[in-house]
Design a protein around this motif. Sequence first.
Motif, PDB file in Angstrom:
ATOM      1  N   THR A  43      12.148 -16.486 -22.937  1.00 48.10           N
ATOM      2  CA  THR A  43      12.295 -15.038 -22.796  1.00 48.10           C
ATOM      3  C   THR A  43      12.028 -14.598 -21.352  1.00 48.10           C
ATOM      4  O   THR A  43      11.268 -15.232 -20.642  1.00 48.10           O
ATOM      5  CB  THR A  43      11.317 -14.303 -23.737  1.00 48.10           C
ATOM      6  OG1 THR A  43       9.991 -14.749 -23.487  1.00 48.10           O
ATOM      7  CG2 THR A  43      11.663 -14.534 -25.181  1.00 48.10           C
ATOM      8  N   PRO A  44      12.664 -13.520 -20.944  1.00 47.63           N
ATOM      9  CA  PRO A  44      12.420 -13.005 -19.596  1.00 47.63           C
ATOM     10  C   PRO A  44      11.003 -12.480 -19.477  1.00 47.63           C
ATOM     11  O   PRO A  44      10.375 -12.225 -20.483  1.00 47.63           O
ATOM     12  CB  PRO A  44      13.425 -11.864 -19.470  1.00 47.63           C
ATOM     13  CG  PRO A  44      14.336 -11.969 -20.634  1.00 47.63           C
ATOM     14  CD  PRO A  44      13.675 -12.798 -21.654  1.00 47.63           C
ATOM     15  N   PRO A  45      10.432 -12.316 -18.366  1.00 49.18           N
ATOM     16  CA  PRO A  45      11.000 -12.297 -17.032  1.00 49.18           C
ATOM     17  C   PRO A  45      11.071 -13.663 -16.373  1.00 49.18           C
ATOM     18  O   PRO A  45      11.839 -13.852 -15.452  1.00 49.18           O
ATOM     19  CB  PRO A  45      10.045 -11.400 -16.254  1.00 49.18           C
ATOM     20  CG  PRO A  45       8.731 -11.576 -16.901  1.00 49.18           C
ATOM     21  CD  PRO A  45       9.033 -11.834 -18.340  1.00 49.18           C
ATOM     22  N   VAL A  46      10.244 -14.624 -16.795  1.00 51.52           N
ATOM     23  CA  VAL A  46      10.217 -15.900 -16.109  1.00 51.52           C
ATOM     24  C   VAL A  46      10.923 -16.985 -16.906  1.00 51.52           C
ATOM     25  O   VAL A  46      11.369 -17.957 -16.351  1.00 51.52           O
ATOM     26  CB  VAL A  46       8.768 -16.330 -15.783  1.00 51.52           C
ATOM     27  CG1 VAL A  46       8.710 -17.652 -15.077  1.00 51.52           C
ATOM     28  CG2 VAL A  46       8.082 -15.276 -14.961  1.00 51.52           C
ATOM     29  N   GLY A  47      11.065 -16.845 -18.206  1.00 52.43           N
ATOM     30  CA  GLY A  47      11.629 -17.839 -19.106  1.00 52.43           C
ATOM     31  C   GLY A  47      12.482 -18.903 -18.458  1.00 52.43           C
ATOM     32  O   GLY A  47      13.669 -18.728 -18.235  1.00 52.43           O
ATOM     33  N   SER A  48      11.874 -20.028 -18.141  1.00 53.08           N
ATOM     34  CA  SER A  48      12.575 -21.080 -17.399  1.00 53.08           C
ATOM     35  C   SER A  48      13.758 -21.634 -18.172  1.00 53.08           C
ATOM     36  O   SER A  48      14.782 -21.973 -17.570  1.00 53.08           O
ATOM     37  CB  SER A  48      11.603 -22.201 -17.020  1.00 53.08           C
ATOM     38  OG  SER A  48      10.998 -22.755 -18.168  1.00 53.08           O
ATOM     39  N   ALA A  49      13.667 -21.718 -19.488  1.00 49.20           N
ATOM     40  CA  ALA A  49      14.799 -22.230 -20.268  1.00 49.20           C
ATOM     41  C   ALA A  49      15.992 -21.289 -20.160  1.00 49.20           C
ATOM     42  O   ALA A  49      17.144 -21.736 -20.122  1.00 49.20           O
ATOM     43  CB  ALA A  49      14.389 -22.416 -21.730  1.00 49.20           C
ATOM     44  N   LEU A  50      15.745 -20.014 -20.093  1.00 45.21           N
ATOM     45  CA  LEU A  50      16.815 -19.032 -19.950  1.00 45.21           C
ATOM     46  C   LEU A  50      17.506 -19.172 -18.595  1.00 45.21           C
ATOM     47  O   LEU A  50      18.734 -19.149 -18.505  1.00 45.21           O
ATOM     48  CB  LEU A  50      16.247 -17.621 -20.114  1.00 45.21           C
ATOM     49  CG  LEU A  50      17.227 -16.469 -20.118  1.00 45.21           C
ATOM     50  CD1 LEU A  50      18.209 -16.604 -21.270  1.00 45.21           C
ATOM     51  CD2 LEU A  50      16.476 -15.164 -20.206  1.00 45.21           C
ATOM     52  N   SER A  63      22.188 -20.913 -15.476  1.00 43.53           N
ATOM     53  CA  SER A  63      22.724 -21.603 -14.299  1.00 43.53           C
ATOM     54  C   SER A  63      23.696 -22.707 -14.705  1.00 43.53           C
ATOM     55  O   SER A  63      24.687 -22.939 -14.015  1.00 43.53           O
ATOM     56  CB  SER A  63      21.595 -22.170 -13.440  1.00 43.53           C
ATOM     57  OG  SER A  63      20.909 -23.180 -14.126  1.00 43.53           O
ATOM     58  N   VAL A  64      23.435 -23.367 -15.822  1.00 39.80           N
ATOM     59  CA  VAL A  64      24.370 -24.390 -16.303  1.00 39.80           C
ATOM     60  C   VAL A  64      25.684 -23.744 -16.732  1.00 39.80           C
ATOM     61  O   VAL A  64      26.773 -24.267 -16.466  1.00 39.80           O
ATOM     62  CB  VAL A  64      23.747 -25.206 -17.459  1.00 39.80           C
ATOM     63  CG1 VAL A  64      24.778 -26.047 -18.182  1.00 39.80           C
ATOM     64  CG2 VAL A  64      22.618 -26.076 -16.945  1.00 39.80           C
ATOM     65  N   ALA A  65      25.605 -22.593 -17.409  1.00 38.35           N
ATOM     66  CA  ALA A  65      26.806 -21.897 -17.872  1.00 38.35           C
ATOM     67  C   ALA A  65      27.492 -21.112 -16.765  1.00 38.35           C
ATOM     68  O   ALA A  65      28.583 -20.581 -16.973  1.00 38.35           O
ATOM     69  CB  ALA A  65      26.443 -20.955 -19.010  1.00 38.35           C
ATOM     70  N   ASN A  66      26.829 -21.013 -15.605  1.00 34.11           N
ATOM     71  CA  ASN A  66      27.367 -20.298 -14.455  1.00 34.11           C
ATOM     72  C   ASN A  66      27.644 -18.824 -14.774  1.00 34.11           C
ATOM     73  O   ASN A  66      28.712 -18.286 -14.480  1.00 34.11           O
ATOM     74  CB  ASN A  66      28.627 -20.988 -13.920  1.00 34.11           C
ATOM     75  CG  ASN A  66      28.896 -20.617 -12.476  1.00 34.11           C
ATOM     76  OD1 ASN A  66      28.000 -20.162 -11.769  1.00 34.11           O
ATOM     77  ND2 ASN A  66      30.132 -20.802 -12.042  1.00 34.11           N
ATOM     78  N   VAL A  67      26.658 -18.195 -15.433  1.00 33.35           N
ATOM     79  CA  VAL A  67      26.724 -16.767 -15.720  1.00 33.35           C
ATOM     80  C   VAL A  67      25.471 -16.099 -15.171  1.00 33.35           C
ATOM     81  O   VAL A  67      24.460 -16.757 -14.917  1.00 33.35           O
ATOM     82  CB  VAL A  67      26.858 -16.480 -17.235  1.00 33.35           C
ATOM     83  CG1 VAL A  67      28.167 -16.987 -17.775  1.00 33.35           C
ATOM     84  CG2 VAL A  67      25.702 -17.065 -18.007  1.00 33.35           C
ATOM     85  N   ARG A  68      25.543 -14.780 -15.015  1.00 35.52           N
ATOM     86  CA  ARG A  68      24.371 -14.055 -14.543  1.00 35.52           C
ATOM     87  C   ARG A  68      23.431 -13.779 -15.707  1.00 35.52           C
ATOM     88  O   ARG A  68      23.879 -13.544 -16.836  1.00 35.52           O
ATOM     89  CB  ARG A  68      24.791 -12.732 -13.905  1.00 35.52           C
ATOM     90  CG  ARG A  68      25.579 -12.899 -12.638  1.00 35.52           C
ATOM     91  CD  ARG A  68      25.971 -11.602 -12.011  1.00 35.52           C
ATOM     92  NE  ARG A  68      26.027 -10.493 -12.978  1.00 35.52           N
ATOM     93  CZ  ARG A  68      25.787  -9.230 -12.663  1.00 35.52           C
ATOM     94  NH1 ARG A  68      25.495  -8.908 -11.430  1.00 35.52           N
ATOM     95  NH2 ARG A  68      25.879  -8.283 -13.560  1.00 35.52           N
ATOM     96  N   ILE A  69      22.152 -13.791 -15.423  1.00 38.77           N
ATOM     97  CA  ILE A  69      21.152 -13.582 -16.467  1.00 38.77           C
ATOM     98  C   ILE A  69      21.248 -12.166 -17.048  1.00 38.77           C
ATOM     99  O   ILE A  69      20.995 -11.955 -18.228  1.00 38.77           O
ATOM    100  CB  ILE A  69      19.741 -13.895 -15.948  1.00 38.77           C
ATOM    101  CG1 ILE A  69      18.786 -14.095 -17.111  1.00 38.77           C
ATOM    102  CG2 ILE A  69      19.233 -12.832 -15.020  1.00 38.77           C
ATOM    103  CD1 ILE A  69      17.509 -14.789 -16.734  1.00 38.77           C
ATOM    104  N   GLU A  70      21.643 -11.204 -16.241  1.00 39.69           N
ATOM    105  CA  GLU A  70      21.786  -9.828 -16.698  1.00 39.69           C
ATOM    106  C   GLU A  70      22.876  -9.696 -17.759  1.00 39.69           C
ATOM    107  O   GLU A  70      22.800  -8.833 -18.642  1.00 39.69           O
ATOM    108  CB  GLU A  70      22.097  -8.887 -15.524  1.00 39.69           C
ATOM    109  CG  GLU A  70      20.984  -8.792 -14.501  1.00 39.69           C
ATOM    110  CD  GLU A  70      21.025  -9.898 -13.464  1.00 39.69           C
ATOM    111  OE1 GLU A  70      22.059 -10.598 -13.338  1.00 39.69           O
ATOM    112  OE2 GLU A  70      20.006 -10.065 -12.767  1.00 39.69           O
ATOM    113  N   ASP A  71      23.912 -10.540 -17.656  1.00 35.71           N
ATOM    114  CA  ASP A  71      25.007 -10.490 -18.618  1.00 35.71           C
ATOM    115  C   ASP A  71      24.623 -11.105 -19.960  1.00 35.71           C
ATOM    116  O   ASP A  71      25.237 -10.803 -20.980  1.00 35.71           O
ATOM    117  CB  ASP A  71      26.236 -11.225 -18.063  1.00 35.71           C
ATOM    118  CG  ASP A  71      26.752 -10.588 -16.784  1.00 35.71           C
ATOM    119  OD1 ASP A  71      26.512  -9.377 -16.591  1.00 35.71           O
ATOM    120  OD2 ASP A  71      27.362 -11.304 -15.972  1.00 35.71           O
ATOM    121  N   VAL A  72      23.628 -11.953 -19.961  1.00 36.96           N
ATOM    122  CA  VAL A  72      23.257 -12.703 -21.162  1.00 36.96           C
ATOM    123  C   VAL A  72      22.177 -12.002 -21.980  1.00 36.96           C
ATOM    124  O   VAL A  72      22.144 -12.104 -23.203  1.00 36.96           O
ATOM    125  CB  VAL A  72      22.790 -14.127 -20.761  1.00 36.96           C
ATOM    126  CG1 VAL A  72      22.290 -14.904 -21.940  1.00 36.96           C
ATOM    127  CG2 VAL A  72      23.916 -14.867 -20.077  1.00 36.96           C
TER     128      VAL A  72
END
Length: 135
Positions: free
Chosen positions: A80-87, A92-101
């Motif tokens: 979970t955000p704000p630091v959630g390393s798994a997120l 980064s693997v999916a090459n999407v922005r975290i805000e979009d997810v």
Amino acid sequence: MSYLGLPELIGNGLLSVTESSIGFILVMILILLACGTFMDITPAVLIFTPIFLPISQTFGMDPVHFGMILCFALCIGNMTPPVGSALFVGTSVANVRIEDVIGTLIPYFIAVIIVLLLVAFIPQISLLLPNLFNL
């Protein structure tokens, strides 16, 4: 931490806040979810097990049930955000922005929190296999 008696101090402080097992479980879950967002799971388990396990045993909680709650809450916190390393790794693997997810993941976060509460308050869920094999 053990030399200074820190687990006992934290445990006594936690017991002064709540005297019921339900209150203890809820406080423990909140602490683990919060710490899971900022810490890696392995050090968190090493830090929180000596603090929470003796208290959970005073309430009659099975150690396997305690371990399930501990690991499950820390894993949820890890994604979970704000630091959630798994997120961050997943985005980064999916090459999407975290805000979009984040918006898409909110129903899943709610679902895993509900499952965590079910595991926490229905011990038979986490003790099914050990009881099945008489462990």
